[in-house]
Design a protein around this motif. Structure first.
Motif, PDB file in Angstrom:
ATOM      1  N   VAL A 132      -1.102  -0.733  34.362  1.00  0.00           N
ATOM      2  CA  VAL A 132      -1.351  -1.691  35.444  1.00  0.00           C
ATOM      3  C   VAL A 132      -1.973  -1.134  36.676  1.00  0.00           C
ATOM      4  O   VAL A 132      -2.614  -1.966  37.533  1.00  0.00           O
ATOM      5  N   GLN A 133      -1.854   0.197  36.842  1.00  0.00           N
ATOM      6  CA  GLN A 133      -2.542   0.761  37.912  1.00  0.00           C
ATOM      7  C   GLN A 133      -3.131   2.241  37.591  1.00  0.00           C
ATOM      8  O   GLN A 133      -2.232   3.054  36.798  1.00  0.00           O
ATOM      9  N   GLU A 134      -4.204   2.675  38.037  1.00  0.00           N
ATOM     10  CA  GLU A 134      -4.584   3.996  37.995  1.00  0.00           C
ATOM     11  C   GLU A 134      -4.720   4.859  39.216  1.00  0.00           C
ATOM     12  O   GLU A 134      -5.120   4.104  40.178  1.00  0.00           O
ATOM     13  N   ALA A 135      -4.392   6.146  39.145  1.00  0.00           N
ATOM     14  CA  ALA A 135      -4.668   6.799  40.459  1.00  0.00           C
ATOM     15  C   ALA A 135      -5.149   8.369  39.906  1.00  0.00           C
ATOM     16  O   ALA A 135      -4.690   8.793  39.232  1.00  0.00           O
ATOM     17  N   ALA A 136      -6.016   8.677  40.849  1.00  0.00           N
ATOM     18  CA  ALA A 136      -6.740  10.034  40.515  1.00  0.00           C
ATOM     19  C   ALA A 136      -5.820  11.494  40.562  1.00  0.00           C
ATOM     20  O   ALA A 136      -5.887  12.326  39.890  1.00  0.00           O
ATOM     21  N   GLN A 137      -5.001  11.110  41.492  1.00  0.00           N
ATOM     22  CA  GLN A 137      -4.214  12.309  42.056  1.00  0.00           C
ATOM     23  C   GLN A 137      -2.639  12.145  41.839  1.00  0.00           C
ATOM     24  O   GLN A 137      -2.161  10.945  41.900  1.00  0.00           O
ATOM     25  N   VAL A 138      -1.967  12.863  41.297  1.00  0.00           N
ATOM     26  CA  VAL A 138      -0.679  12.674  40.831  1.00  0.00           C
ATOM     27  C   VAL A 138       0.259  12.365  42.046  1.00  0.00           C
ATOM     28  O   VAL A 138       1.192  11.636  41.805  1.00  0.00           O
ATOM     29  N   HIS A 139      -0.115  12.882  43.342  1.00  0.00           N
ATOM     30  CA  HIS A 139       0.547  12.366  44.317  1.00  0.00           C
ATOM     31  C   HIS A 139       0.519  10.938  44.793  1.00  0.00           C
ATOM     32  O   HIS A 139       1.451  10.398  45.225  1.00  0.00           O
TER      33      HIS A 139
ATOM     34  N   PRO B  29      -6.872   8.097  35.553  1.00  0.00           N
ATOM     35  CA  PRO B  29      -8.050   7.575  34.751  1.00  0.00           C
ATOM     36  C   PRO B  29      -8.436   8.363  33.476  1.00  0.00           C
ATOM     37  O   PRO B  29      -8.481   9.771  33.752  1.00  0.00           O
ATOM     38  N   GLN B  30      -8.744   7.793  32.375  1.00  0.00           N
ATOM     39  CA  GLN B  30      -8.934   8.419  31.118  1.00  0.00           C
ATOM     40  C   GLN B  30     -10.355   9.410  31.359  1.00  0.00           C
ATOM     41  O   GLN B  30     -10.477  10.633  31.227  1.00  0.00           O
ATOM     42  N   ALA B  31     -11.142   8.959  32.161  1.00  0.00           N
ATOM     43  CA  ALA B  31     -12.468   9.702  32.590  1.00  0.00           C
ATOM     44  C   ALA B  31     -12.296  10.958  33.398  1.00  0.00           C
ATOM     45  O   ALA B  31     -13.080  11.704  33.314  1.00  0.00           O
ATOM     46  N   LEU B  32     -11.193  11.057  33.953  1.00  0.00           N
ATOM     47  CA  LEU B  32     -10.853  12.171  34.774  1.00  0.00           C
ATOM     48  C   LEU B  32     -10.215  13.299  33.840  1.00  0.00           C
ATOM     49  O   LEU B  32     -10.269  14.433  34.230  1.00  0.00           O
TER      50      LEU B  32
END
Length: 325
Positions: A222-229, A197-200
């Protein structure tokens, strides 16, 4: 308030039970010592010693007060020693924030070296996005952070570049280009992307989208995820492709995700991404100073992950006030 000097004089007399011997032990004359004990008794409001021709002995109150004097002086010495250690940075706390650092062996090695060198420093490591780290550092809620570049006002945080690594393409193992060598980013204009996410971390997000724009398209996220894992897990499941730091090569089995170097576009340098160590210059913690000094060892940047056939990492450098932290 009773002076510690009076307590030490009292302990000397109580242990020697002889004013002359106690005076010699304290390197002072006997009359001033007798006067000092008299002042102490006046402050306390009770007698500490019984004095007669046969000698000196403690009163019952003096015996009880001797234990108090021992404890008080011992606690004072311990407090002084603790404060001295804190002043030297060899005791205390260090609050560390970081992006996911599990695959940065050089950084983890330096953390281990610090723990071994300063075992009495309590380390707290909190994993959080770069933007959250910057807020914690500026608010004094953290001592040091390991993060990506962020668009912050000049002079707000001190910064040191620890690692300059490639950006690589993460592909589902069954992707048509998963078995190729280095890939051309322009060929992914119609692909679905998974992003953080851009906000992070606005700087990180902007850096990756700028790479796509240089290739002639804006990524279809199409999908966002906060952690790379988590992001790599989504890639493995076929949600889309992702641009990730090269350090995460090996973070997921190759039979699930393949990582490919990205070819330069129009003779531009190979896309790269920095990992920065940042801290608030107003933080005067000696423990923080010792921690930063540990990174003066150039070996901290020796761990270099890159795709086969690509150029090595550029050496780390320091920026005193990185206006684009």
């Amino acid at each position: 308030m009773i002076e510690t000097r009076l307590l030490r004089q009292f302990v000397a007399v109580a242990e020697e039970l002889h004013f002359h011997k106690a005076a010699e032990r304290l390197h002072m004359a006997q009359p001033p010592l007798s006067q000092a004990i008299g002042r102490l008794e006046d402050k306390l409001g009770f007698s500490l010693f019984l004095r007669n021709k046969r000698g000196v002995r403690l009163t019952a109150a003096g015996t009880a007060f001797l234990d108090t004097a021992y404890r008080t002086l011992a606690e004072l010495e311990q407090g002084i020693e603790h404060a001295r250690n804190v002043s030297a940075g060899i005791c205390g706390k260090l609050d560390i924030t970081a992006v996911s650092i599990a695959y940065y062996e050089s950084l983890l090695t330096t953390l281990r070296r610090f723990r071994e060198a300063y075992p009495n420093v309590q380390l707290t490591i909190r994993e959080m996005p770069s933007a959250s780290q910057a807020k914690a550092l500026l608010a004094g809620e953290a001592d040091i952070g390991f993060m990506r570049r962020l668009p912050l006002p000049a002079g707000t945080l001190e910064s040191r570049l620890l690692l300059d690594e490639q950006i690589v393409m993460a592909l589902p193992a069954r992707h048509a280009k998963a078995q190729e060598g280095a890939v051309d980013l322009r060929e992914f204009a119609d692909e679905d992307f998974v992003f953080t996410p851009q906000a992070l971390g606005g700087g990180y997000y902007a850096h990756l989208t700028a790479l796509c724009e240089a290739a002639g398209f804006y990524p279809r996220v199409v999908q966002e995820a906060a952690q790379v894992h988590t992001l790599l897990g989504l890639v493995a499941c076929g949600f889309g492709v992702a641009l990730v730091p090269a350090s995460f090569i090996g973070a997921i089995p190759r039979e699930r995700v393949q990582f490919r170097a990205i070819l330069p576009i129009d003779e531009q340098p190979t896309p790269r991404l920095g990992l920065y160590m940042k801290w608030n210059a107003r933080n005067a913690s000696p423990t923080l100073a010792n921690f930063i000094a540990m990174f003066e060892n150039p070996g901290v940047a020796e761990h270099q992950e890159h795709c086969p056939g690509t150029a090595p990492h550029t050496p780390p450098h320091r920026t005193a006030h990185d206006s684009l932290n």
